[in-house]
Design an enzyme around this catalytic site. Sequence first.
Site, short mmCIF file in Angstrom:
data_model
loop_
_atom_site.label_atom_id
_atom_site.label_comp_id
_atom_site.label_asym_id
_atom_site.label_seq_id
_atom_site.Cartn_x
_atom_site.Cartn_y
_atom_site.Cartn_z
N GLU A 41 -9.17 -5.41 5.09
CA GLU A 41 -8.98 -4.33 4.14
C GLU A 41 -7.81 -4.63 3.20
OE1 GLU A 41 -8.68 -0.43 5.79
OE2 GLU A 41 -9.16 0.44 3.83
N TYR A 51 2.00 -5.85 13.26
CA TYR A 51 0.84 -5.15 12.68
C TYR A 51 -0.04 -4.53 13.77
CZ TYR A 51 -2.95 -4.05 9.51
OH TYR A 51 -3.89 -3.39 8.80
N ASP A 60 -1.56 -5.14 3.89
CA ASP A 60 -1.61 -5.53 5.31
C ASP A 60 -2.48 -6.76 5.56
OD1 ASP A 60 0.06 -3.47 5.90
OD2 ASP A 60 -1.53 -2.09 6.51
N ARG A 94 -3.26 -3.32 13.73
CA ARG A 94 -4.71 -3.48 13.86
C ARG A 94 -5.01 -4.92 14.24
NH1 ARG A 94 -3.80 -0.38 9.48
NH2 ARG A 94 -4.33 1.82 9.81
N GLU A 111 0.80 -1.23 0.00
CA GLU A 111 0.00 0.00 0.00
C GLU A 111 0.83 1.27 0.00
OE1 GLU A 111 0.02 -2.24 2.39
OE2 GLU A 111 -1.95 -2.55 3.29
N ASP A 136 -5.14 -8.00 6.93
CA ASP A 136 -6.50 -7.97 7.47
C ASP A 136 -7.49 -7.86 6.31
OD1 ASP A 136 -6.19 -5.35 6.69
OD2 ASP A 136 -6.29 -4.51 8.70
N HIS A 146 -4.03 -13.88 14.33
CA HIS A 146 -3.32 -12.62 14.51
C HIS A 146 -2.49 -12.62 15.79
CE1 HIS A 146 -6.15 -10.18 11.70
NE2 HIS A 146 -5.50 -11.15 11.09
#
Length: 693
Positions: free
Chosen positions: A87, A304, A83, A306, A10, A85, A350
Amino acid sequence: MAAKNLVIVESPAKAGTINKFLGKNYEVEASFGHVRDLPKSKMGVDPQNGFIPQYVVPTKAKKTVSKLKKLAKGKDAIYLAPDPDREGEAISWHLAALLSEEVSNIKRVSFNELTKEAVMRAFDHPRDIDQKLVNAQQARRVLDRIVGYELSPLLWKKVGRGLSAGRVQSVALRLIVEREREIKKFKPQEYWSLRAKLSSLRTSEQEKIFLAKLDRIGKKKAELKNETETLKLKSILEKEEFRVLSVQKKERQRKPQAPFTTSKLQQEAYTRLGFSAARTMRVAQGLYEGVEIGSEGSVGLITYLRTDSVNIAESARKEANQFVKEKFGKDYLPKVPNFYRSKKGAQEAHEAIRPTSAYREPDQVKSFLSEEQFKLYDLIWRKFVASQMTAAIDQVTSIEIVAAVEYFFKASGTRNLFPGFSAVFGEVNRVKKKGKEATEEDDEEEEEQEFPELNQDEILKLHELIGAQHFTKPPARYNDASLVRVLEEKGIGRPSTYAPIIYTLTAREYIERKGGALMPTELAEIVIDLLVEHFPYVLDIEFTAHMEEELDKIEEGEMDWIQVLHDFYGPFEEHLQEAKEKMKNVRRESTPTGENCEKCAKPMMIKWGRFGKFVACSGFPECRNTKPMSTGVACSKPDCGGYLVARKAKGGRKFFGCSKYPNCDYIANQLPTQASDSTEEKPPEADEIDEDV
Ligand SMILES: [Zn+2]
Ligand SMILES: [Zn+2]
C-alpha cells in the site's frame, strides 16, 4: 533559505518524527493517505478494455495535492517515504504520477522503523518505485472493486436497498455464519467426572491434600455417563484402599515464542488486554509513527506493524542479547541465539514487530505514553525480549494411583525450576477476558498443585470422592483473536486486512458483538446463503486463499496482474448474469406488519436494508414512508404508548429511541431487558475502511 528537497509521508505524526532527523535541507509533508483512487460514482475499471483503472483525486485529497504541487516546484528532488509495504508503494506511485510534472528526480525511500539510524540509512540508499508491489496492490483494489460494484446492486434488487458485499469479507462472514449454525445444531452430552482428595497416611504429611482424577477402568478410558453410575462407583470406592502405583518426575523445557507478527499481536492483545483487532492496529500505528520521549524528542517505539515475518535485524538481535545479559545474567542468554522461521510465503525482507530498542524498558517510557499505548508497548517489548532468552525449565510430576484392582486415578502437577524467558513473559499478566473462548471441557487439570513426597506402593488416605456433572460444549463463537487466527491459518487476508475485515462486517451490520463474541445477524445469514448458492467459488475459502497467493506472485514478478484479473472476471461475469435471473428475490417475500400506512393507507411491510429489517409502505415508490423496526419493547416514558426502535447516531453508534420521535425524545443506550453487551469501538484509520459502494 528554502529546503532543496521535499519528503512525503502519509501522516503528520510520521512527518514530525522524520523532520527532526533530516535537518534543514528537507521539507517533510504528509499526504494524509491516498491521493488518487478509483472514482466513487462509477466502477472506474473497464473489463472490456484491459482493466486499466481510471484514477481520480478524491475530493478530500484535492487541497493536499495542490499544496504538494506548490511545494514541489523548484525542488531538486522528491523523496517518497510511505510505509514499507504494497500500500505504501502504491501511495508513492500515485504521488509520483501527480508530481512528476513539477520535479523529475523522484525517489522512493523505505524504512522499517522511525529511528534516526534507520531513516538516514534509507536516505543514503534511495531507490526507484517497485512496480511489482504497486501492481499487486492495484490488482487487489480492482478485484475488490469489481466484486463490490457488481454484487451490491444485485443484493439491492434481491434483498434490500443499501446492502453491500465485499470479496474477502464475505468469506470471513461465511465462517461466522457456519459456526453459528454448528452451535445451533449442537446437542450437549452429559458426562461425569470422579476425583479423589488424597494425602499421605503419615501424620506429618496429612495436610498436603492433592486431587487425582479417575482416568481408566481396566484398560478402558473411564466414561461415566450419569449420576447413578457415578454414585454407584463412589460407594464401591469409598471402602477401598488407594495405593500409589508409580511416581514420575520429568524435566520439561518451555521455549519462548517468536516475536510478534501482525496476526499474533492482534490475537494476544485481544486475549491479554481485551483490545479489538482495530484498536490494536490504531494504538500500534501511533507507537510506530513516533511518541515524544522527553528530551529525546519524537521517536518510533516499535517497528512497522503490518508484517507476517518473524525475522529480526542483526543489530537489534545483538542489542537485545546484550540487554538480557546485563539485566538477567548469562544463564538467561542462550549459547546459540534463538532463531525463528517465518511461515511459508512470508516476506523475508520484512521484520517482526519489535521495540526499536530493547533498552527502552516499558517502565522508563510509561510516563510518556497513554494507558493503552503503554499496555501494548509492554506486550510487544516483553514478547521480543523473551524471544531472545533461554527456555523455562519445569518439573512435571505424574502420579498413578490404583483402587480396587482396576480403577486407575491420575494426578499431575508442575513446578518451575528455572524461569528463563518467563521471567519477562510469564503468565502473570494474562487477564481473563470476557468472551474468552470456552475450552472443550471444563479445565480440571490441577497443574499448579504440589505433592507430598510419595513412594511407590504407599497406601494413601482418602479424604473425599467428588463426582461432578459436565456437559460437552458446542464450538465457541469466533472473537477477534480466533477469527484472525483462522483467517491466517486458511490463508485468507494479509497483515493489512485482518482488522478492516472485522471492522467492515460490524459497520455493515452483518455481525454483532455479544461480549467479545462475533455473532452473525439474520441479514448476514440471508445474504451468505444467496451468495454461496450463486457464487460458490467467490465464497470458497480455498479459492480466496489462492487469490491471495496470486497477489503474492504478482509482487514477486511471477504473474501478470492484468492476466489475473482476466482469469477472475470471465467466470465471475457468467455467474453474475445467471444470478440476476435465478437468485431468489427476498424483497418480494416481504411480510405485511398488519398495520396500514398513515400517509396513504396502504399496508406496511417488513423489508431488508443495509441496517437489517425495517418497515416500509407497500405503496413505494409513490409513497416513501419508512419506519425502523420495532424492538417489541415499550417506551419507558409514562403514557407515551410508543415502542423502542434501533437507531444510529452520526458516528455509527447504536442507540434506541422512541417510535413517536419527535413527539417523544426518550433514548436509551441499551434495551431495558438487555445487559451491557455492546462493546464500543472506535473506527480504524480512514484509509483502512474499504469504501466500495
Ligand atoms: Zn404509504
Ligand atoms: Zn416515547
